[in-house]
Motif scaffolding. Structure first.
Motif, PDB file in Angstrom:
ATOM      1  N   HIS A 129       0.814  -1.220   0.000  1.00 56.54           N
ATOM      2  CA  HIS A 129       0.000   0.000   0.000  1.00 56.54           C
ATOM      3  C   HIS A 129       0.851   1.277   0.000  1.00 56.54           C
ATOM      4  CE1 HIS A 129      -3.807   2.083   0.387  1.00 56.54           C
ATOM      5  NE2 HIS A 129      -3.196   2.892   1.232  1.00 56.54           N
ATOM      6  N   VAL A 130       1.917   1.298   0.765  1.00 53.32           N
ATOM      7  CA  VAL A 130       2.774   2.495   0.808  1.00 53.32           C
ATOM      8  C   VAL A 130       3.349   2.774  -0.582  1.00 53.32           C
ATOM      9  CG1 VAL A 130       4.924   3.441   1.751  1.00 53.32           C
ATOM     10  CG2 VAL A 130       3.317   2.255   3.251  1.00 53.32           C
ATOM     11  N   ARG A 131       3.797   1.730  -1.264  1.00 54.15           N
ATOM     12  CA  ARG A 131       4.351   1.909  -2.610  1.00 54.15           C
ATOM     13  C   ARG A 131       3.270   2.299  -3.611  1.00 54.15           C
ATOM     14  NH1 ARG A 131       6.870  -2.811  -0.772  1.00 54.15           N
ATOM     15  NH2 ARG A 131       5.684  -4.087  -2.229  1.00 54.15           N
ATOM     16  N   ILE A 132       2.054   1.835  -3.395  1.00 51.08           N
ATOM     17  CA  ILE A 132       0.936   2.209  -4.267  1.00 51.08           C
ATOM     18  C   ILE A 132       0.664   3.707  -4.151  1.00 51.08           C
ATOM     19  CG2 ILE A 132      -1.563   1.953  -4.579  1.00 51.08           C
ATOM     20  CD1 ILE A 132      -1.122  -1.063  -3.789  1.00 51.08           C
ATOM     21  N   VAL A 133       0.637   4.206  -2.925  1.00 53.73           N
ATOM     22  CA  VAL A 133       0.406   5.645  -2.701  1.00 53.73           C
ATOM     23  C   VAL A 133       1.542   6.447  -3.339  1.00 53.73           C
ATOM     24  CG1 VAL A 133       0.257   7.458  -0.944  1.00 53.73           C
ATOM     25  CG2 VAL A 133      -0.983   5.301  -0.631  1.00 53.73           C
ATOM     26  N   GLN A 134       2.776   5.988  -3.167  1.00 58.61           N
ATOM     27  CA  GLN A 134       3.916   6.681  -3.773  1.00 58.61           C
ATOM     28  C   GLN A 134       3.816   6.677  -5.295  1.00 58.61           C
ATOM     29  OE1 GLN A 134       7.103   4.409  -2.062  1.00 58.61           O
ATOM     30  NE2 GLN A 134       7.203   5.688  -0.219  1.00 58.61           N
ATOM     31  N   ALA A 135       3.361   5.595  -5.862  1.00 61.66           N
ATOM     32  CA  ALA A 135       3.209   5.512  -7.311  1.00 61.66           C
ATOM     33  C   ALA A 135       2.163   6.505  -7.811  1.00 61.66           C
ATOM     34  CB  ALA A 135       2.825   4.090  -7.716  1.00 61.66           C
ATOM     35  N   ILE A 136       1.064   6.628  -7.107  1.00 64.12           N
ATOM     36  CA  ILE A 136       0.023   7.571  -7.515  1.00 64.12           C
ATOM     37  C   ILE A 136       0.522   9.008  -7.374  1.00 64.12           C
ATOM     38  CG2 ILE A 136      -2.306   8.432  -6.985  1.00 64.12           C
ATOM     39  CD1 ILE A 136      -3.037   5.474  -6.401  1.00 64.12           C
ATOM     40  N   GLN A 137       1.282   9.273  -6.326  1.00 61.28           N
ATOM     41  CA  GLN A 137       1.863  10.607  -6.171  1.00 61.28           C
ATOM     42  C   GLN A 137       2.818  10.914  -7.323  1.00 61.28           C
ATOM     43  OE1 GLN A 137       3.416   9.920  -2.194  1.00 61.28           O
ATOM     44  NE2 GLN A 137       1.960  11.393  -1.328  1.00 61.28           N
ATOM     45  N   GLN A 138       3.637   9.948  -7.719  1.00 67.22           N
ATOM     46  CA  GLN A 138       4.554  10.156  -8.840  1.00 67.22           C
ATOM     47  C   GLN A 138       3.783  10.385 -10.136  1.00 67.22           C
ATOM     48  OE1 GLN A 138       7.827   7.368  -9.483  1.00 67.22           O
ATOM     49  NE2 GLN A 138       7.369   7.443 -11.680  1.00 67.22           N
ATOM     50  N   ALA A 139       2.737   9.600 -10.360  1.00 65.13           N
ATOM     51  CA  ALA A 139       1.940   9.759 -11.573  1.00 65.13           C
ATOM     52  C   ALA A 139       1.292  11.139 -11.612  1.00 65.13           C
ATOM     53  CB  ALA A 139       0.879   8.665 -11.665  1.00 65.13           C
ATOM     54  N   ALA A 140       0.814  11.609 -10.468  1.00 57.47           N
ATOM     55  CA  ALA A 140       0.205  12.939 -10.406  1.00 57.47           C
ATOM     56  C   ALA A 140       1.224  13.998 -10.803  1.00 57.47           C
ATOM     57  CB  ALA A 140      -0.346  13.202  -9.008  1.00 57.47           C
ATOM     58  N   ALA A 141       2.432  13.873 -10.286  1.00 56.88           N
ATOM     59  CA  ALA A 141       3.481  14.850 -10.617  1.00 56.88           C
ATOM     60  C   ALA A 141       3.831  14.791 -12.098  1.00 56.88           C
ATOM     61  CB  ALA A 141       4.726  14.582  -9.763  1.00 56.88           C
ATOM     62  N   GLU A 142       3.914  13.581 -12.641  1.00 54.31           N
ATOM     63  CA  GLU A 142       4.237  13.431 -14.058  1.00 54.31           C
ATOM     64  C   GLU A 142       3.119  13.983 -14.939  1.00 54.31           C
ATOM     65  OE1 GLU A 142       4.869   9.853 -17.269  1.00 54.31           O
ATOM     66  OE2 GLU A 142       5.573   9.526 -15.212  1.00 54.31           O
ATOM     67  N   MET A 143       1.878  13.717 -14.564  1.00 54.77           N
ATOM     68  CA  MET A 143       0.737  14.181 -15.363  1.00 54.77           C
ATOM     69  C   MET A 143       0.580  15.695 -15.270  1.00 54.77           C
ATOM     70  SD  MET A 143      -1.826  11.035 -14.484  1.00 54.77           S
ATOM     71  CE  MET A 143      -3.243  11.697 -15.336  1.00 54.77           C
ATOM     72  N   LYS A 144       1.019  16.286 -14.163  1.00 51.03           N
ATOM     73  CA  LYS A 144       0.945  17.738 -14.007  1.00 51.03           C
ATOM     74  C   LYS A 144       1.789  18.426 -15.072  1.00 51.03           C
ATOM     75  CE  LYS A 144       1.782  21.421 -10.674  1.00 51.03           C
ATOM     76  NZ  LYS A 144       2.312  21.737  -9.352  1.00 51.03           N
ATOM     77  N   GLY A 145       2.930  17.831 -15.390  1.00 54.80           N
ATOM     78  CA  GLY A 145       3.826  18.412 -16.385  1.00 54.80           C
ATOM     79  C   GLY A 145       3.400  18.155 -17.816  1.00 54.80           C
ATOM     80  N   ALA A 146       2.444  17.245 -17.998  1.00 52.44           N
ATOM     81  CA  ALA A 146       2.014  16.873 -19.363  1.00 52.44           C
ATOM     82  C   ALA A 146       1.029  17.856 -19.941  1.00 52.44           C
ATOM     83  CB  ALA A 146       1.407  15.487 -19.358  1.00 52.44           C
TER      84      ALA A 146
END
Length: 74
Positions: free
Chosen positions: A57-74
């Motif tokens: 679960h901790v890694r899942i939350v981190q993955a979603i946070q990373q995706a949010a940051a990546e999508m923000k730049g898109a």
């Protein structure tokens, strides 16, 4: 081409056993569609109906946070 959430799940090893992976990815994509910059608490709340049996679960939350940051730049 992978969606940013799928890519982040791979990079964070957030698909450990695979039991919850489809639901977590779909829920993560939906969450980011309606809330592009969620807090950790909002991510946890959004995922609370999905059961992670292996403790990723901790890694899942981190993955979603990373995706949010990546999508923000898109």
């Amino acid at each position: 081409k992978l969606h940013p959430v799928q890519k982040a799940f791979m990079e964070h090893d957030a698909l450990q056993c695979g039991y919850c992976t489809p639901g977590m990815i779909l829920t993560g994509v939906s969450l980011l569609k309606f809330n592009p910059q969620p807090t950790e608490q909002q991510i946890n709340h959004g995922l609370e109906q999905n059961l992670c049996r292996c403790g990723a679960h901790v890694r899942i939350v981190q993955a979603i946070q990373q995706a949010a940051a990546e999508m923000k730049g898109a």
